[in-house]
Design an enzyme around this catalytic site. Structure first.
Site, short mmCIF file in Angstrom:
data_model
loop_
_atom_site.label_atom_id
_atom_site.label_comp_id
_atom_site.label_asym_id
_atom_site.label_seq_id
_atom_site.Cartn_x
_atom_site.Cartn_y
_atom_site.Cartn_z
N GLU A 71 0.88 -1.20 0.07
CA GLU A 71 -0.05 0.02 0.07
C GLU A 71 0.95 1.21 -0.16
O GLU A 71 0.60 2.20 -0.74
CB GLU A 71 -1.13 -0.01 1.31
CG GLU A 71 -1.89 -1.14 1.19
CD GLU A 71 -2.83 -1.34 -0.06
OE1 GLU A 71 -3.04 -0.30 -0.74
OE2 GLU A 71 -3.13 -2.36 -0.27
N HIS A 113 1.74 2.00 -3.40
CA HIS A 113 0.89 2.76 -4.44
C HIS A 113 0.83 4.28 -4.10
O HIS A 113 0.93 5.21 -4.83
CB HIS A 113 -0.62 2.15 -3.80
CG HIS A 113 -0.82 0.89 -4.24
ND1 HIS A 113 -0.47 0.66 -5.83
CD2 HIS A 113 -1.40 -0.28 -3.98
CE1 HIS A 113 -0.84 -0.68 -5.92
NE2 HIS A 113 -1.33 -1.23 -4.92
#
Length: 208
Positions: free
Chosen positions: A23, A26
């Protein structure tokens, strides 16, 4: 795919690291491309707390399929939204593979010099497995996984729209659950995972 057994305590660090680096990658790539949405939502961090979805984590323990909180992005902030979405989507799986490679180096050093305790060996081994599996799993082209966004950004406009409005998109969660519990997903992922890990081992054996 991410089941737990008696050695669950060794699995937790690898699992948390896999979720977090995925994450964070990202968020970092989106931020680098000019979209500060992840930063404003507190996702540009390696703190696992910022990325863990409580329900997704519980599902991971009991149903062997789970998820982290998706990193919010605004495609309008990219100069080229298709290219931006692809880069952001690829960043997560790539970060997992890089993490698996780094863990493989430490794993090999532990064996070569015999200085690591058993628990560290177990943690590193599971860290490699989880990161490789997580990378492959997220490349499956079923929403909301990264693979679906990559595929959508590659398709021409009309085909992308048809794909996004398809049955696969509308019933993606149930399709994923079915693939997991029938063993189909594992049947697809495990051979690929074993191949990637063997490649990592080959590279590590050359450089160490």
């Amino acid at each position: 795919m991410f089941g737990f057994g008696p050695d669950m305590i060794y699995a937790i660090p690898g699992l948390l690291i896999a979720l977090t680096v995925h994450e964070y990658a990202h968020a970092k790539v989106a931020d680098n491309l000019g979209d500060f949405t992840p930063r404003m939502n507190g996702r540009l961090t390696l703190n696992p707390v910022a990325h863990i979805d409580p329900i997704g984590l519980i599902m991971l323990f009991f149903a062997q399929i789970g998820w982290a909180k998706p990193v919010p992005i605004n495609l309008n902030n990219f100069d080229d939204w298709r290219k931006g979405e692809m880069q952001v989507s690829l960043a997560g799986p790539l970060a997992n593979l890089i993490t698996a490679f780094v863990a493989s180096i430490f794993f090999a050093l532990c064996f070569k010099y015999s200085f690591a305790p058993h628990w560290l060996i177990m943690v590193l081994q599971l860290m490699i497995i989880y990161n490789v599996n997580f990378a492959i799993f997220n490349l499956v082209p079923i929403p909301p996984l990264d693979g679906s966004k990559i595929l959508s950004s590659l398709l021409p406009g009309r085909l992308a729209y048809k794909y996004q409005s398809s049955v696969i998109n509308r019933y993606s969660f149930f399709i994923l659950i079915a693939l997991v519990f029938t063993g189909i997903l594992g049947f697809i992922i495990h051979p690929i995972s074993n191949f990637i890990i063997s490649i990592l081992n080959l590279i590590i054996s050359i450089i160490i």
